[in-house]
Design a protein around this motif. Structure first.
Motif, mmCIF file in Angstrom:
data_model
loop_
_atom_site.group_PDB
_atom_site.id
_atom_site.type_symbol
_atom_site.label_atom_id
_atom_site.label_comp_id
_atom_site.label_asym_id
_atom_site.label_seq_id
_atom_site.Cartn_x
_atom_site.Cartn_y
_atom_site.Cartn_z
ATOM 1 N N SER A 145 0.818 -1.214 0.000
ATOM 2 C CA SER A 145 0.000 0.000 0.000
ATOM 3 C C SER A 145 0.851 1.262 0.000
ATOM 4 O O SER A 145 0.440 2.294 -0.537
ATOM 5 C CB SER A 145 -0.936 0.006 1.213
ATOM 6 O OG SER A 145 -0.188 0.061 2.414
ATOM 7 N N LYS A 146 2.049 1.194 0.565
ATOM 8 C CA LYS A 146 2.937 2.354 0.579
ATOM 9 C C LYS A 146 3.747 2.481 -0.706
ATOM 10 O O LYS A 146 4.157 3.567 -1.081
ATOM 11 C CB LYS A 146 3.874 2.275 1.781
ATOM 12 C CG LYS A 146 3.161 2.443 3.116
ATOM 13 C CD LYS A 146 4.118 2.280 4.286
ATOM 14 C CE LYS A 146 3.374 2.423 5.606
ATOM 15 N NZ LYS A 146 4.278 2.218 6.773
ATOM 16 N N HIS A 147 3.964 1.351 -1.375
ATOM 17 C CA HIS A 147 4.789 1.369 -2.587
ATOM 18 C C HIS A 147 4.020 1.886 -3.793
ATOM 19 O O HIS A 147 4.587 2.617 -4.631
ATOM 20 C CB HIS A 147 5.328 -0.041 -2.864
ATOM 21 C CG HIS A 147 6.176 -0.124 -4.090
ATOM 22 N ND1 HIS A 147 7.479 0.344 -4.131
ATOM 23 C CD2 HIS A 147 5.916 -0.619 -5.334
ATOM 24 C CE1 HIS A 147 7.983 0.150 -5.345
ATOM 25 N NE2 HIS A 147 7.055 -0.445 -6.091
ATOM 26 N N PHE A 148 2.742 1.520 -3.905
ATOM 27 C CA PHE A 148 1.965 1.886 -5.091
ATOM 28 C C PHE A 148 1.061 3.085 -4.798
ATOM 29 O O PHE A 148 0.411 3.130 -3.740
ATOM 30 C CB PHE A 148 1.106 0.707 -5.559
ATOM 31 C CG PHE A 148 1.908 -0.421 -6.135
ATOM 32 C CD1 PHE A 148 2.234 -0.438 -7.488
ATOM 33 C CD2 PHE A 148 2.347 -1.457 -5.330
ATOM 34 C CE1 PHE A 148 2.979 -1.475 -8.023
ATOM 35 C CE2 PHE A 148 3.091 -2.496 -5.852
ATOM 36 C CZ PHE A 148 3.412 -2.515 -7.199
ATOM 37 N N PRO A 149 0.989 4.056 -5.726
ATOM 38 C CA PRO A 149 0.056 5.172 -5.537
ATOM 39 C C PRO A 149 -1.387 4.703 -5.401
ATOM 40 O O PRO A 149 -2.173 5.300 -4.678
ATOM 41 C CB PRO A 149 0.250 6.010 -6.811
ATOM 42 C CG PRO A 149 1.617 5.658 -7.298
ATOM 43 C CD PRO A 149 1.812 4.208 -6.941
ATOM 44 N N ARG A 180 2.051 2.478 -11.136
ATOM 45 C CA ARG A 180 1.047 3.385 -10.570
ATOM 46 C C ARG A 180 -0.090 2.657 -9.863
ATOM 47 O O ARG A 180 -0.774 3.231 -9.013
ATOM 48 C CB ARG A 180 0.471 4.276 -11.669
ATOM 49 C CG ARG A 180 1.377 5.390 -12.114
ATOM 50 C CD ARG A 180 0.742 6.218 -13.207
ATOM 51 N NE ARG A 180 0.671 5.521 -14.488
ATOM 52 C CZ ARG A 180 0.067 5.996 -15.576
ATOM 53 N NH1 ARG A 180 -0.539 7.180 -15.529
ATOM 54 N NH2 ARG A 180 0.059 5.297 -16.707
ATOM 55 N N VAL A 181 -0.333 1.403 -10.223
ATOM 56 C CA VAL A 181 -1.494 0.720 -9.682
ATOM 57 C C VAL A 181 -1.212 -0.767 -9.565
ATOM 58 O O VAL A 181 -0.430 -1.331 -10.345
ATOM 59 C CB VAL A 181 -2.738 0.969 -10.577
ATOM 60 C CG1 VAL A 181 -2.542 0.384 -11.974
ATOM 61 C CG2 VAL A 181 -3.999 0.401 -9.923
ATOM 62 N N LEU A 182 -1.862 -1.365 -8.569
ATOM 63 C CA LEU A 182 -1.787 -2.807 -8.391
ATOM 64 C C LEU A 182 -3.135 -3.287 -7.871
ATOM 65 O O LEU A 182 -3.738 -2.660 -6.998
ATOM 66 C CB LEU A 182 -0.687 -3.179 -7.398
ATOM 67 C CG LEU A 182 -0.500 -4.689 -7.143
ATOM 68 C CD1 LEU A 182 0.124 -5.350 -8.386
ATOM 69 C CD2 LEU A 182 0.372 -4.936 -5.928
ATOM 70 N N LEU A 183 -3.611 -4.397 -8.462
ATOM 71 C CA LEU A 183 -4.841 -5.021 -7.985
ATOM 72 C C LEU A 183 -4.485 -6.225 -7.126
ATOM 73 O O LEU A 183 -3.696 -7.087 -7.553
ATOM 74 C CB LEU A 183 -5.730 -5.460 -9.150
ATOM 75 C CG LEU A 183 -6.780 -4.431 -9.620
ATOM 76 C CD1 LEU A 183 -6.096 -3.197 -10.173
ATOM 77 C CD2 LEU A 183 -7.723 -5.042 -10.657
ATOM 78 N N GLY A 184 -5.040 -6.277 -5.933
ATOM 79 C CA GLY A 184 -4.768 -7.373 -5.026
ATOM 80 C C GLY A 184 -6.046 -7.981 -4.483
ATOM 81 O O GLY A 184 -7.153 -7.470 -4.708
ATOM 82 N N SER A 185 -5.903 -9.065 -3.764
ATOM 83 C CA SER A 185 -7.055 -9.729 -3.150
ATOM 84 C C SER A 185 -6.656 -10.246 -1.776
ATOM 85 O O SER A 185 -5.504 -10.617 -1.551
ATOM 86 C CB SER A 185 -7.565 -10.872 -4.031
ATOM 87 O OG SER A 185 -6.553 -11.849 -4.206
ATOM 88 N N VAL A 186 -7.611 -10.262 -0.877
ATOM 89 C CA VAL A 186 -7.398 -10.732 0.486
ATOM 90 C C VAL A 186 -8.474 -11.748 0.825
ATOM 91 O O VAL A 186 -9.681 -11.460 0.684
ATOM 92 C CB VAL A 186 -7.433 -9.573 1.502
ATOM 93 C CG1 VAL A 186 -7.336 -10.104 2.927
ATOM 94 C CG2 VAL A 186 -6.297 -8.583 1.232
ATOM 95 N N ASP A 187 -8.063 -12.915 1.233
ATOM 96 C CA ASP A 187 -8.984 -13.956 1.696
ATOM 97 C C ASP A 187 -9.253 -13.708 3.183
ATOM 98 O O ASP A 187 -8.380 -13.936 4.030
ATOM 99 C CB ASP A 187 -8.367 -15.335 1.483
ATOM 100 C CG ASP A 187 -9.320 -16.465 1.870
ATOM 101 O OD1 ASP A 187 -10.349 -16.180 2.529
ATOM 102 O OD2 ASP A 187 -9.015 -17.623 1.544
ATOM 103 N N CYS A 188 -10.461 -13.246 3.501
ATOM 104 C CA CYS A 188 -10.768 -12.861 4.880
ATOM 105 C C CYS A 188 -10.927 -14.059 5.807
ATOM 106 O O CYS A 188 -10.925 -13.878 7.031
ATOM 107 C CB CYS A 188 -12.028 -11.990 4.918
ATOM 108 S SG CYS A 188 -11.753 -10.316 4.278
#
Length: 483
Positions: free
Chosen positions: A155-159, A198-206
């Motif tokens: 989250s800090k690396h990508f705008p 500039r952007v990255l799409l991620g996913s989190v398994d809750c």
């Protein structure tokens, strides 16, 4: 013409010449006592005259205020997000109104019930979201799986970090997954993290990263959150505010959303150009609550029949883990009927001893589920409501009507197999209480006042005569002994 002499003969109060009267100490003392008694009785009579005397009767409810009734409330839920908080109303006649918003306001709060932001407004309607065509073919993962240890660094690396918080058991998460992975693959090749960044799409398994989802106040699955960094003006002293995407969930819509978010960011400097933000994109981006609690306030109109006011998590395109839904709440205010004007409140304070003081039975009471998560616990309140009418009379001619609804409340906490809710079951009595003020007439007060003065004066005169004659008799006896 009547002569003065004849007029004098009609005098009821003939005067004895002052020289023929005799003052005594006993008479003076008795006069003082009589004056004090008159003053005491006058005060008691005045207090009785000014006191509110009422009569109470139980009659059939005439429903002069119509067939509908307002329920006013202000309830705080420390663990229910405003993103999904829904107010529903149902009754025995078949009425079902879901997610009432017109007369309801929602404010995000922290665990200490303090407001943390402005009023929360719901985003794009979830009932008509396009999820794209369903497919059974295997979709290769295009998004980056995120875990607690790597989330902050990404989250800090990508705008822009756009994250899909999901659960494998959730129907809507599985509907989104193909479109999300396709969109993530397209975005990866279009904005390569190594060359563009500039952007990255991620996913989190809750289900695997429960603590990470809890930290981001994820209560419904899937939740698409946008995290910003760099020179974004939404960055406040190192705190990255986030937003939720409420638009369509097909691949094209997701890619278009990302393109419009990336467009204002310059590839070389990662600076944000605010003038380049598309208003159309912002329509689907709503600021997500920065805390997991919500204060729900406002009113609903219900029919005067048994029914339910239900507050719960609701969405047409999200799933909820019922075992983690905590419906603990604090009732700041709950009342039936119209709100009182200042003048009526003055009358209410004067008449409180007669109207039971139970029109705010649940106010300032907390109902807390002690489980760390929700553990499928529903909190129910059973309210027996009765209408009370007070006819106030300041004079025999002038009167006004004070109407209020009193209720008794019984609360319980119960396990449920379904989604936990906070339920207020209300049942109105077919009878009503009629309280009427009965003021005393002024003529009655004057009559009693004259009776007090005349009676005390007469009794004091009799006592003075007895004392005086007794003293004279004693003196005569003493003189007879001396001779």
């Amino acid at each position: 013409m009547v002569s003065p002499t004849k007029l004098k003969s009609m005098d009821f109060y003939r005067k004895i010449p002052r020289d023929l009267t005799e003052a005594s100490l006993s008479g003076a003392g008795l006069s003082i006592v009589a004056a004090l008694v008159m003053m005491l009785l006058f005060g008691m009579e005045l207090s009785s005259y000014l006191a509110v005397n009422t009569t109470t009767a139980v009659v059939v409810d005439k429903s002069a205020d119509g067939d509908f009734l307002r329920i006013h409330f202000n309830i705080s839920f420390p663990a229910l997000s405003c993103e999904f908080a829904s107010v529903d109303v149902s009754d025995v006649l078949g009425t079902n109104r879901l997610n009432i918003t017109k007369t309801i306001r929602k404010f995000p709060i922290d665990p200490h019930l303090k407001t943390t932001g402005e009023e929360f407004h719901s985003g794009h309607g979830s009932h008509d979201i396009n999820h794209g065509e369903e497919t059974k073919e295997e979709i290769p993962d295009g998004s980056v799986p995120l875990v607690s240890s790597s989330f902050d660094s990404f989250s800090k690396h990508f705008p822009l970090l756009i994250v899909n918080f999901n659960a494998p058991w959730c129907y809507w998460s599985n509907r989104l997954k193909p479109s999300w992975e396709k969109a993530a693959s397209i975005i990866y090749h279009k904005y390569n993290p190594e060359t563009d960044g500039r952007v990255l799409l991620g996913s989190v398994d809750c289900t695997e990263e429960a603590e990470l989802c809890k930290r981001n106040h994820i209560q419904g699955y899937p939740s698409i959150r946008i995290f910003r960094k760099g020179s974004d003006l939404k960055e406040d002293h190192g705190h990255h505010e986030h937003e939720s995407y409420y638009g369509d969930r097909d691949t094209d819509s997701i890619v278009k959303m990302v393109d419009e978010l990336v467009a204002p960011i310059h590839p070389e400097t990662h600076k944000l150009d605010l003038d380049g933000i598309s208003n159309k994109t912002l329509k689907h981006l709503i600021k997500a609550p920065v805390t997991g609690g919500c204060r729900v306030e406002g009113y609903v109109r219900v029919k005067k029949v048994p029914g339910n006011l239900i507050i719960s998590a609701h969405s047409g395109a999200h799933s909820f883990d019922s075992s983690k839904m905590n419906m603990s709440h604090v009732v700041s205010h709950l009342s039936f009927g119209r709100m009182f004007s200042p003048r009526l409140l003055t009358d209410m304070r004067r008449l409180l001893p007669y109207i039971g003081q139970s029109h705010d039975k649940l106010n300032e009471k907390a109902f807390i589920n002690q489980h760390e998560f929700g553990a499928n616990v529903t909190i129910e309140h059973y309210l027996q409501v009765v209408k009370t009418e007070v006819i106030t009379r300041r004079t025999a001619q002038e009167h006004s009507l004070v109407e209020e609804y009193e209720y008794t409340a019984h609360s319980s906490i119960a396990q449920t197999y379904y989604l936990p809710v906070a339920k207020f079951h209300f049942e109105l009595s077919p009878m009503q209480i009629m309280i009427t003020e009965n003021p005393k007439s002024f003529s009655h007060f004057i009559t009693n006042l004259c009776a007090i003065i005349g009676g005390v004066f007469t009794v004091a005169g009799i006592l003075d005569s007895i004392f005086h004659n007794t003293i004279r008799l004693v003196k005569k006896v003493e003189l007879g002994k001396n001779f």
